[in-house]
Scaffold this motif. Structure first.
Motif, PDB file in Angstrom:
ATOM      1  N   ARG A  20       0.714  -1.341  -0.142  1.00  0.00           N
ATOM      2  CA  ARG A  20      -0.132   0.020   0.099  1.00  0.00           C
ATOM      3  C   ARG A  20       0.801   1.154   0.020  1.00  0.00           C
ATOM      4  O   ARG A  20       0.466   2.349  -0.506  1.00  0.00           O
ATOM      5  N   ALA A  21       1.905   1.236   0.751  1.00  0.00           N
ATOM      6  CA  ALA A  21       2.943   2.418   0.684  1.00  0.00           C
ATOM      7  C   ALA A  21       3.684   2.378  -0.423  1.00  0.00           C
ATOM      8  O   ALA A  21       4.484   3.302  -0.780  1.00  0.00           O
ATOM      9  N   GLY A  22       3.707   1.437  -1.497  1.00  0.00           N
ATOM     10  CA  GLY A  22       4.592   1.356  -2.745  1.00  0.00           C
ATOM     11  C   GLY A  22       5.751   0.893  -2.545  1.00  0.00           C
ATOM     12  O   GLY A  22       6.820   1.504  -3.233  1.00  0.00           O
ATOM     13  N   ILE A  23       6.033   0.230  -1.592  1.00  0.00           N
ATOM     14  CA  ILE A  23       7.427  -0.038  -1.134  1.00  0.00           C
ATOM     15  C   ILE A  23       7.872  -1.560  -1.556  1.00  0.00           C
ATOM     16  O   ILE A  23       6.905  -2.366  -1.272  1.00  0.00           O
ATOM     17  N   THR A  24       8.820  -1.651  -2.275  1.00  0.00           N
ATOM     18  CA  THR A  24       9.113  -3.144  -2.669  1.00  0.00           C
ATOM     19  C   THR A  24      10.098  -4.016  -1.725  1.00  0.00           C
ATOM     20  O   THR A  24      10.764  -4.751  -2.459  1.00  0.00           O
ATOM     21  N   ALA A  25      10.232  -3.707  -0.443  1.00  0.00           N
ATOM     22  CA  ALA A  25      11.314  -4.349   0.336  1.00  0.00           C
ATOM     23  C   ALA A  25      10.824  -5.856   0.419  1.00  0.00           C
ATOM     24  O   ALA A  25       9.629  -6.002   0.613  1.00  0.00           O
ATOM     25  N   GLU A  26      11.571  -6.909   0.151  1.00  0.00           N
ATOM     26  CA  GLU A  26      11.510  -8.108   0.021  1.00  0.00           C
ATOM     27  C   GLU A  26      11.423  -8.611   1.708  1.00  0.00           C
ATOM     28  O   GLU A  26      12.578  -8.590   2.217  1.00  0.00           O
ATOM     29  N   ILE A  27      10.476  -9.221   1.771  1.00  0.00           N
ATOM     30  CA  ILE A  27      10.573 -10.185   3.077  1.00  0.00           C
ATOM     31  C   ILE A  27      11.014 -11.295   3.102  1.00  0.00           C
ATOM     32  O   ILE A  27      10.646 -11.993   1.967  1.00  0.00           O
ATOM     33  N   ARG A  28      12.028 -11.478   3.832  1.00  0.00           N
ATOM     34  CA  ARG A  28      12.905 -12.784   3.822  1.00  0.00           C
ATOM     35  C   ARG A  28      12.393 -13.988   4.874  1.00  0.00           C
ATOM     36  O   ARG A  28      12.434 -13.520   6.067  1.00  0.00           O
ATOM     37  N   VAL A  29      12.254 -15.094   4.582  1.00  0.00           N
ATOM     38  CA  VAL A  29      12.120 -15.937   5.805  1.00  0.00           C
ATOM     39  C   VAL A  29      13.378 -16.794   5.830  1.00  0.00           C
ATOM     40  O   VAL A  29      14.000 -17.310   5.172  1.00  0.00           O
ATOM     41  N   LEU A  30      13.597 -16.589   7.461  1.00  0.00           N
ATOM     42  CA  LEU A  30      14.848 -17.217   7.747  1.00  0.00           C
ATOM     43  C   LEU A  30      14.740 -18.896   8.259  1.00  0.00           C
ATOM     44  O   LEU A  30      13.466 -18.941   8.592  1.00  0.00           O
ATOM     45  N   PRO A  31      15.566 -19.628   8.149  1.00  0.00           N
ATOM     46  CA  PRO A  31      15.471 -21.175   8.364  1.00  0.00           C
ATOM     47  C   PRO A  31      15.278 -21.116   9.932  1.00  0.00           C
ATOM     48  O   PRO A  31      14.690 -22.080  10.723  1.00  0.00           O
ATOM     49  N   ASP A  32      15.954 -20.312  10.772  1.00  0.00           N
ATOM     50  CA  ASP A  32      15.833 -20.212  12.171  1.00  0.00           C
ATOM     51  C   ASP A  32      15.263 -18.998  12.801  1.00  0.00           C
ATOM     52  O   ASP A  32      15.315 -17.934  12.112  1.00  0.00           O
ATOM     53  N   SER A  33      14.972 -18.922  13.835  1.00  0.00           N
ATOM     54  CA  SER A  33      14.231 -17.842  14.663  1.00  0.00           C
ATOM     55  C   SER A  33      15.383 -16.510  14.472  1.00  0.00           C
ATOM     56  O   SER A  33      16.509 -16.927  14.435  1.00  0.00           O
ATOM     57  N   ALA A  34      14.985 -15.624  14.499  1.00  0.00           N
ATOM     58  CA  ALA A  34      15.645 -14.316  14.744  1.00  0.00           C
ATOM     59  C   ALA A  34      15.117 -13.379  15.649  1.00  0.00           C
ATOM     60  O   ALA A  34      14.847 -12.098  15.642  1.00  0.00           O
ATOM     61  N   ARG A  35      14.917 -13.935  16.967  1.00  0.00           N
ATOM     62  CA  ARG A  35      14.254 -13.472  18.189  1.00  0.00           C
ATOM     63  C   ARG A  35      15.113 -12.266  18.665  1.00  0.00           C
ATOM     64  O   ARG A  35      14.787 -11.394  19.265  1.00  0.00           O
ATOM     65  N   THR A  36      16.517 -12.371  18.754  1.00  0.00           N
ATOM     66  CA  THR A  36      17.214 -11.770  18.948  1.00  0.00           C
ATOM     67  C   THR A  36      17.965 -10.902  18.172  1.00  0.00           C
ATOM     68  O   THR A  36      18.312 -11.459  16.942  1.00  0.00           O
ATOM     69  N   ALA A  37      18.746  -9.849  18.343  1.00  0.00           N
ATOM     70  CA  ALA A  37      19.519  -8.917  17.297  1.00  0.00           C
ATOM     71  C   ALA A  37      20.549  -9.996  16.922  1.00  0.00           C
ATOM     72  O   ALA A  37      21.232  -9.947  15.656  1.00  0.00           O
ATOM     73  N   ALA A  38      21.350 -10.639  17.695  1.00  0.00           N
ATOM     74  CA  ALA A  38      22.403 -11.516  17.356  1.00  0.00           C
ATOM     75  C   ALA A  38      22.048 -12.439  16.364  1.00  0.00           C
ATOM     76  O   ALA A  38      22.834 -12.696  15.499  1.00  0.00           O
ATOM     77  N   GLU A  39      21.054 -13.226  16.671  1.00  0.00           N
ATOM     78  CA  GLU A  39      20.511 -14.169  15.866  1.00  0.00           C
ATOM     79  C   GLU A  39      20.082 -13.779  14.602  1.00  0.00           C
ATOM     80  O   GLU A  39      20.471 -14.314  13.422  1.00  0.00           O
ATOM     81  N   ALA A  40      19.610 -12.403  14.274  1.00  0.00           N
ATOM     82  CA  ALA A  40      19.095 -12.103  13.173  1.00  0.00           C
ATOM     83  C   ALA A  40      20.385 -11.685  12.301  1.00  0.00           C
ATOM     84  O   ALA A  40      20.548 -11.962  11.178  1.00  0.00           O
ATOM     85  N   ALA A  41      21.468 -11.037  12.971  1.00  0.00           N
ATOM     86  CA  ALA A  41      22.656 -10.711  12.347  1.00  0.00           C
ATOM     87  C   ALA A  41      23.445 -11.703  11.779  1.00  0.00           C
ATOM     88  O   ALA A  41      23.859 -11.718  10.773  1.00  0.00           O
ATOM     89  N   SER A  42      23.370 -12.755  12.684  1.00  0.00           N
ATOM     90  CA  SER A  42      24.249 -13.983  12.258  1.00  0.00           C
ATOM     91  C   SER A  42      23.491 -14.510  11.042  1.00  0.00           C
ATOM     92  O   SER A  42      24.134 -15.107  10.066  1.00  0.00           O
ATOM     93  N   ALA A  43      22.098 -14.772  10.957  1.00  0.00           N
ATOM     94  CA  ALA A  43      21.383 -15.211   9.892  1.00  0.00           C
ATOM     95  C   ALA A  43      21.581 -14.335   8.474  1.00  0.00           C
ATOM     96  O   ALA A  43      21.594 -15.056   7.397  1.00  0.00           O
ATOM     97  N   ILE A  44      21.563 -13.186   8.806  1.00  0.00           N
ATOM     98  CA  ILE A  44      21.501 -12.266   7.501  1.00  0.00           C
ATOM     99  C   ILE A  44      22.811 -11.865   7.035  1.00  0.00           C
ATOM    100  O   ILE A  44      22.979 -11.644   5.793  1.00  0.00           O
TER     101      ILE A  44
END
Length: 161
Positions: A20-44
């Protein structure tokens, strides 16, 4: 990172908001949880400081959303002063779910039942690309600081010293 898996329902709400906002950011599905910043940074594969943590807090008993850099912790006294609140505390999980429709660890900056008063950590401005949860603990999306500010209508503030 995978984008071939179907998006969870809460992430679909985030995607609809982006569309609706005209934004094309891709939502990515990670194989494991990214509940913490450290988990997310490691996965990304990015710096922890480039993770935009979504914190639902209570400011004088009203829920607010604070988007903060994963590179440091929020100083509640600094935050309270920055937003003009007398008291800031963590919101219980029930308030997080009620306010956002999303679970702790997956709270996106958008896609909530109704907009939350939002504040954005100025430290996130240091990164060309930041990563935020996309409505589920296994989904993330890349944004720029300016885009985060535009999407949320958030006020840029200092959250720590």
């Amino acid at each position: 990172m995978s984008t071939t898996l179907p998006l969870p329902e809460r992430s679909l709400a985030v995607k609809r908001h982006l569309d609706r906002a005209g934004i094309t950011a891709e939502i990515r599905v990670l194989p494991d949880s990214a509940r913490t910043a450290a988990e997310a940074a490691s996965a990304i594969g990015c710096e922890v400081a480039a993770i935009a943590n979504s914190l639902v807090l209570l400011a004088d008993h009203a829920p607010i959303l604070v988007m903060t850099s994963g590179g440091h912790r929020v100083d509640f006294a600094v935050l309270a002063e920055s937003i003009g609140a007398k008291n800031v505390t963590m919101a219980p999980a029930s308030v997080v779910r009620e306010s956002t429709g999303q679970a702790i660890g997956g709270v996106a900056p958008i896609g909530h039942p109704s907009p939350l008063r939002t504040f954005i950590d100025i430290a996130l401005r240091e990164h060309d690309e930041i990563w935020a949860a996309a409505g589920h603990p296994h989904t993330v999306m890349p944004l720029t600081f300016d885009l985060l500010e535009e999407l949320t209508g958030g006020e840029v503030i200092t959250v720590s010293v």
